[in-house]
Motif scaffolding. Structure first.
Motif, PDB file in Angstrom:
ATOM      1  N   THR A 157       0.848  -1.210   0.000  1.00  0.00           N
ATOM      2  CA  THR A 157       0.000   0.000   0.000  1.00  0.00           C
ATOM      3  C   THR A 157       0.879   1.253   0.000  1.00  0.00           C
ATOM      4  N   GLY A 158       0.299   2.350  -0.435  1.00  0.00           N
ATOM      5  CA  GLY A 158       1.094   3.578  -0.587  1.00  0.00           C
ATOM      6  C   GLY A 158       2.209   3.339  -1.582  1.00  0.00           C
ATOM      7  N   ALA A 159       1.898   2.551  -2.619  1.00  0.00           N
ATOM      8  CA  ALA A 159       2.956   2.012  -3.480  1.00  0.00           C
ATOM      9  C   ALA A 159       3.690   3.094  -4.269  1.00  0.00           C
ATOM     10  N   GLY A 160       3.049   4.211  -4.534  1.00  0.00           N
ATOM     11  CA  GLY A 160       3.722   5.264  -5.292  1.00  0.00           C
ATOM     12  C   GLY A 160       4.719   6.051  -4.470  1.00  0.00           C
ATOM     13  N   GLY A 161       4.684   5.894  -3.140  1.00  0.00           N
ATOM     14  CA  GLY A 161       5.595   6.631  -2.262  1.00  0.00           C
ATOM     15  C   GLY A 161       6.941   5.942  -2.136  1.00  0.00           C
ATOM     16  N   GLY A 162       7.763   6.425  -1.181  1.00  0.00           N
ATOM     17  CA  GLY A 162       9.126   5.926  -1.046  1.00  0.00           C
ATOM     18  C   GLY A 162       9.192   4.495  -0.535  1.00  0.00           C
ATOM     19  N   VAL A 163       8.583   4.240   0.640  1.00  0.00           N
ATOM     20  CA  VAL A 163       8.581   2.884   1.184  1.00  0.00           C
ATOM     21  C   VAL A 163       7.928   1.938   0.180  1.00  0.00           C
ATOM     22  N   GLY A 164       6.786   2.377  -0.364  1.00  0.00           N
ATOM     23  CA  GLY A 164       6.016   1.522  -1.257  1.00  0.00           C
ATOM     24  C   GLY A 164       6.779   1.171  -2.526  1.00  0.00           C
ATOM     25  N   THR A 182      -2.411   2.150  -5.162  1.00  0.00           N
ATOM     26  CA  THR A 182      -2.095   3.572  -5.309  1.00  0.00           C
ATOM     27  C   THR A 182      -3.370   4.361  -5.545  1.00  0.00           C
ATOM     28  N   GLY A 183      -3.334   5.641  -5.166  1.00  0.00           N
ATOM     29  CA  GLY A 183      -4.449   6.529  -5.463  1.00  0.00           C
ATOM     30  C   GLY A 183      -4.186   7.342  -6.714  1.00  0.00           C
ATOM     31  N   ARG A 184      -3.036   7.088  -7.376  1.00  0.00           N
ATOM     32  CA  ARG A 184      -2.665   7.924  -8.520  1.00  0.00           C
ATOM     33  C   ARG A 184      -2.662   7.090  -9.805  1.00  0.00           C
ATOM     34  N   SER A 223       2.259   0.931   4.254  1.00  0.00           N
ATOM     35  CA  SER A 223       2.822   2.209   4.683  1.00  0.00           C
ATOM     36  C   SER A 223       1.726   3.251   4.906  1.00  0.00           C
ATOM     37  N   VAL A 224       0.463   2.798   4.924  1.00  0.00           N
ATOM     38  CA  VAL A 224      -0.655   3.746   4.987  1.00  0.00           C
ATOM     39  C   VAL A 224      -1.361   3.757   6.348  1.00  0.00           C
ATOM     40  N   GLY A 225      -1.534   2.587   6.975  1.00  0.00           N
ATOM     41  CA  GLY A 225      -2.227   2.543   8.275  1.00  0.00           C
ATOM     42  C   GLY A 225      -3.715   2.823   8.122  1.00  0.00           C
ATOM     43  N   ALA A 244       3.441  -3.720   9.160  1.00  0.00           N
ATOM     44  CA  ALA A 244       2.872  -2.369   9.279  1.00  0.00           C
ATOM     45  C   ALA A 244       3.991  -1.399   9.591  1.00  0.00           C
ATOM     46  N   CYS A 245       4.220  -0.443   8.675  1.00  0.00           N
ATOM     47  CA  CYS A 245       5.327   0.484   8.926  1.00  0.00           C
ATOM     48  C   CYS A 245       4.929   1.944   8.778  1.00  0.00           C
ATOM     49  N   GLY A 246       3.679   2.256   8.405  1.00  0.00           N
ATOM     50  CA  GLY A 246       3.404   3.662   8.144  1.00  0.00           C
ATOM     51  C   GLY A 246       2.038   4.144   8.579  1.00  0.00           C
ATOM     52  N   LEU A 247       1.848   5.444   8.438  1.00  0.00           N
ATOM     53  CA  LEU A 247       0.610   6.073   8.893  1.00  0.00           C
ATOM     54  C   LEU A 247       0.133   7.180   7.965  1.00  0.00           C
ATOM     55  N   ALA A 248       0.563   7.109   6.689  1.00  0.00           N
ATOM     56  CA  ALA A 248       0.214   8.191   5.757  1.00  0.00           C
ATOM     57  C   ALA A 248      -1.298   8.362   5.633  1.00  0.00           C
ATOM     58  N   GLY A 249      -2.055   7.307   5.936  1.00  0.00           N
ATOM     59  CA  GLY A 249      -3.519   7.398   5.835  1.00  0.00           C
ATOM     60  C   GLY A 249      -4.222   7.387   7.184  1.00  0.00           C
ATOM     61  N   GLY A 250      -3.480   7.461   8.282  1.00  0.00           N
ATOM     62  CA  GLY A 250      -4.122   7.533   9.593  1.00  0.00           C
ATOM     63  C   GLY A 250      -3.525   6.572  10.594  1.00  0.00           C
TER      64      GLY A 250
HETATM   65  N1  LIG Z   1       8.133   2.532  10.703  1.00  0.00           N
HETATM   66  C1  LIG Z   1       9.167   3.179  10.242  1.00  0.00           C
HETATM   67  O1  LIG Z   1      10.290   3.083  10.733  1.00  0.00           O
HETATM   68  C2  LIG Z   1       8.979   4.071   9.046  1.00  0.00           C
HETATM   69  C3  LIG Z   1      10.046   4.375   8.200  1.00  0.00           C
HETATM   70  C4  LIG Z   1       9.786   5.105   7.026  1.00  0.00           C
HETATM   71  C5  LIG Z   1       8.508   5.580   6.788  1.00  0.00           C
HETATM   72  N2  LIG Z   1       7.539   5.308   7.679  1.00  0.00           N
HETATM   73  C6  LIG Z   1       6.175   5.775   7.426  1.00  0.00           C
HETATM   74  O2  LIG Z   1       5.734   5.175   6.216  1.00  0.00           O
HETATM   75  C7  LIG Z   1       4.862   6.066   5.526  1.00  0.00           C
HETATM   76  C8  LIG Z   1       5.383   6.278   4.129  1.00  0.00           C
HETATM   77  O3  LIG Z   1       6.609   6.989   4.190  1.00  0.00           O
HETATM   78  P1  LIG Z   1       7.275   7.493   2.835  1.00  0.00           P
HETATM   79  O4  LIG Z   1       8.517   8.202   3.213  1.00  0.00           O
HETATM   80  O5  LIG Z   1       7.283   6.393   1.865  1.00  0.00           O
HETATM   81  O6  LIG Z   1       6.172   8.575   2.393  1.00  0.00           O
HETATM   82  P2  LIG Z   1       5.598   8.895   0.923  1.00  0.00           P
HETATM   83  O7  LIG Z   1       6.697   8.811  -0.071  1.00  0.00           O
HETATM   84  O8  LIG Z   1       4.837  10.149   1.048  1.00  0.00           O
HETATM   85  O9  LIG Z   1       4.591   7.685   0.627  1.00  0.00           O
HETATM   86  C9  LIG Z   1       3.336   7.605   1.237  1.00  0.00           C
HETATM   87  C10 LIG Z   1       2.332   7.129   0.202  1.00  0.00           C
HETATM   88  O10 LIG Z   1       1.128   6.798   0.901  1.00  0.00           O
HETATM   89  C11 LIG Z   1       0.021   7.086   0.053  1.00  0.00           C
HETATM   90  N3  LIG Z   1      -0.857   8.015   0.794  1.00  0.00           N
HETATM   91  C12 LIG Z   1      -0.592   9.281   1.141  1.00  0.00           C
HETATM   92  N4  LIG Z   1      -1.643   9.816   1.798  1.00  0.00           N
HETATM   93  C13 LIG Z   1      -2.573   8.852   1.860  1.00  0.00           C
HETATM   94  C14 LIG Z   1      -3.889   8.788   2.409  1.00  0.00           C
HETATM   95  N5  LIG Z   1      -4.447   9.834   3.035  1.00  0.00           N
HETATM   96  N6  LIG Z   1      -4.567   7.629   2.279  1.00  0.00           N
HETATM   97  C15 LIG Z   1      -4.027   6.573   1.656  1.00  0.00           C
HETATM   98  N7  LIG Z   1      -2.786   6.591   1.110  1.00  0.00           N
HETATM   99  C16 LIG Z   1      -2.066   7.724   1.224  1.00  0.00           C
HETATM  100  C17 LIG Z   1       0.564   7.706  -1.218  1.00  0.00           C
HETATM  101  O11 LIG Z   1       0.731   6.658  -2.166  1.00  0.00           O
HETATM  102  P3  LIG Z   1      -0.173   6.572  -3.508  1.00  0.00           P
HETATM  103  O12 LIG Z   1      -0.230   7.947  -4.062  1.00  0.00           O
HETATM  104  O13 LIG Z   1       0.566   5.605  -4.360  1.00  0.00           O
HETATM  105  O14 LIG Z   1      -1.524   6.084  -3.080  1.00  0.00           O
HETATM  106  C18 LIG Z   1       1.923   8.190  -0.796  1.00  0.00           C
HETATM  107  O15 LIG Z   1       2.811   8.274  -1.879  1.00  0.00           O
HETATM  108  C19 LIG Z   1       4.785   7.321   6.389  1.00  0.00           C
HETATM  109  O16 LIG Z   1       3.666   7.233   7.220  1.00  0.00           O
HETATM  110  C20 LIG Z   1       6.052   7.248   7.209  1.00  0.00           C
HETATM  111  O17 LIG Z   1       5.936   7.951   8.417  1.00  0.00           O
HETATM  112  C21 LIG Z   1       7.735   4.570   8.793  1.00  0.00           C
END
Ligand SMILES: NC(=O)c1ccc[n+]([C@@H]2O[C@H](COP(=O)([O-])OP(=O)(O)OC[C@H]3O[C@@H](n4cnc5c(N)ncnc54)[C@H](OP(=O)(O)O)[C@@H]3O)[C@@H](O)[C@H]2O)c1
Length: 330
Positions: A157-164, A182-184, A223-225, A244-250
């Motif tokens: 999930t969140g596949a278009g982002g960095g972790v994804g 992805t949402g894009r 990566s979305v939560g 589960a590693c992220g919270l971009a969605g909550g």
């Molecule tokens: N646990 C850890 O140690 C750790 C380490 C790194 C990152 N993280 C967390 O992982 C997440 C992703 O980090 P990142 O650096 O990869 O960020 P990022 O590049 O912004 O990727 C996040 C992706 O999540 C999707 N997204 C964004 N807002 C959303 C929403 N409201 N609902 C659903 N999907 C949404 C989008 O993907 P699409 O456009 O493709 O849908 C976005 O590209 C963040 O929450 C970050 O805090 C945690």
């Protein structure tokens, strides 16, 4: 060595601070084992929160932002690192409690550093950065749980982002069949290019799911939560696992115990910040060996530190594709 260096400095107090590029004297650097000439850093979601002040990330002021860095050792008080060595650090308190990587110079605790693994340049190390490192930790957690490539798809999930993006490329390289959410729509071809076989519209995962849905996924990297994580859990097949590693969605996950007690589904937590050194060394060595370079290049852009505020707004708005390397000298 210049007598001053440029850094993105946060000044003020928790929840009330400003960030600005400043020229600082060398002797402003805090104490530490290893002096590093930083070449580049990267842009992560957490950096976006810290730079804009929208998240409670910074714990000490003044603080140099940037949770990642890669560079060359200038001076070292410890035998593990010597001048000329290529080093990197991700997490370990950088940009939170310790001065971080949005800076031309850093003085870092030796415990926070790892050597840049053979085969990776400093720029490639930061193209991976915290996000890519977290994707590898997620893969390792899934493997440790016994999830192996098979017929069922793994969902990212969140596949278009960095972790994804890194997770899609790593899982595909490892032989998993990857579904990318992805949402894009404009990223569908990009995600297929990284190795995704199926694309899932993120809107279908964003609603609160029933306690159980049809068994579809072998597991996932989330990566979305929020409701998205609940949806992945509800549709994960028996004995599957979700990292589960992220919270971009909550942060609130509207799930039930059903996936856990009726399907043996496992929820695996992943935190990159405090990863112990042996785990970091293993993860970086695997990233150097397993992440296809052509895919890493395709997902990476390089931007100057001077644009960091704009980039931070864009990552929080979900507008960044893949990974951004931050050139601290531009
Ligand atoms: N646990 C850890 O140690 C750790 C380490 C790194 C990152 N993280 C967390 O992982 C997440 C992703 O980090 P990142 O650096 O990869 O960020 P990022 O590049 O912004 O990727 C996040 C992706 O999540 C999707 N997204 C964004 N807002 C959303 C929403 N409201 N609902 C659903 N999907 C949404 C989008 O993907 P699409 O456009 O493709 O849908 C976005 O590209 C963040 O929450 C970050 O805090 C945690």
């Amino acid at each position: 060595m210049p007598s001053t260096f440029r850094a993105l400095l946060a000044e003020g107090a928790r929840r009330a601070y400003n960030t600005a590029l400043k020229d600082l004297p060398e002797d402003a650097l805090p104490g530490g084992d290893v002096l590093v000439e930083v070449a580049c850093s990267s842009l992560n979601y957490k950096d976006g929160l810290a730079v804009t002040g929208r998240g409670d990330i910074i714990r000490r002021f003044p603080m140099v932002c940037g949770i990642d860095l890669a560079g060359t050792v200038i001076d070292s008080r410890v035998p593990d690192f010597k001048p000329g060595d290529g080093v990197l650090a991700v997490g370990q308190g950088l940009g939170e409690t310790e001065w971080g990587g949005y800076s031309q110079r850093a003085r870092v605790a030796a415990s926070a550093l790892v050597p840049v693994p053979p085969g990776l340049s400093l720029q490639q190390a930061m193209a991976i950065g915290t996000a890519g490192f977290t994707a590898m930790l997620s893969l390792m957690a899934l493997e440790h749980h016994g999830i192996r490539p098979g017929e069922r798809e793994m969902l990212v999930t969140g596949a278009g982002g960095g972790v994804g993006s890194v997770a899609v490329a790593l899982l595909a390289a490892r032989g998993y069949t990857v579904a990318a959410s992805t949402g894009r729509p404009e990223l569908h071809d990009y995600l297929r290019g990284l190795g995704a076989v199926t694309i899932v519209d993120r809107a279908t995962l964003a609603q609160k799911p029933p306690p159980l849905a049809s068994e579809r996924w072998a597991g996932g990297v989330d990566s979305v939560g929020g409701p998205t994580l609940a949806s992945v859990l509800a549709a994960t097949a028996a004995h599957g696992a979700v990292a589960a590693c992220g919270l971009a969605g909550g942060v609130e996950v509207p799930t039930t115990v059903m996936p856990f007690i009726l399907r043996n589904v496992a929820l695996l937590g992943v935190n990159s910040v405090q990863a112990p050194k042996p785990l970091r060394l293993e993860a970086w060595s695997r990233l150097a060996r397993e992440l296809p370079r052509d895919k890493l290049e395709r997902m990476t852009s390089v931007e100057p530190l001077s644009k960091i505020k704009e980039l931070s707004d864009r990552i929080l708005a979900g507008q960044i594709r893949g990974r951004v390397v931050v050139d601290v000298n531009a």
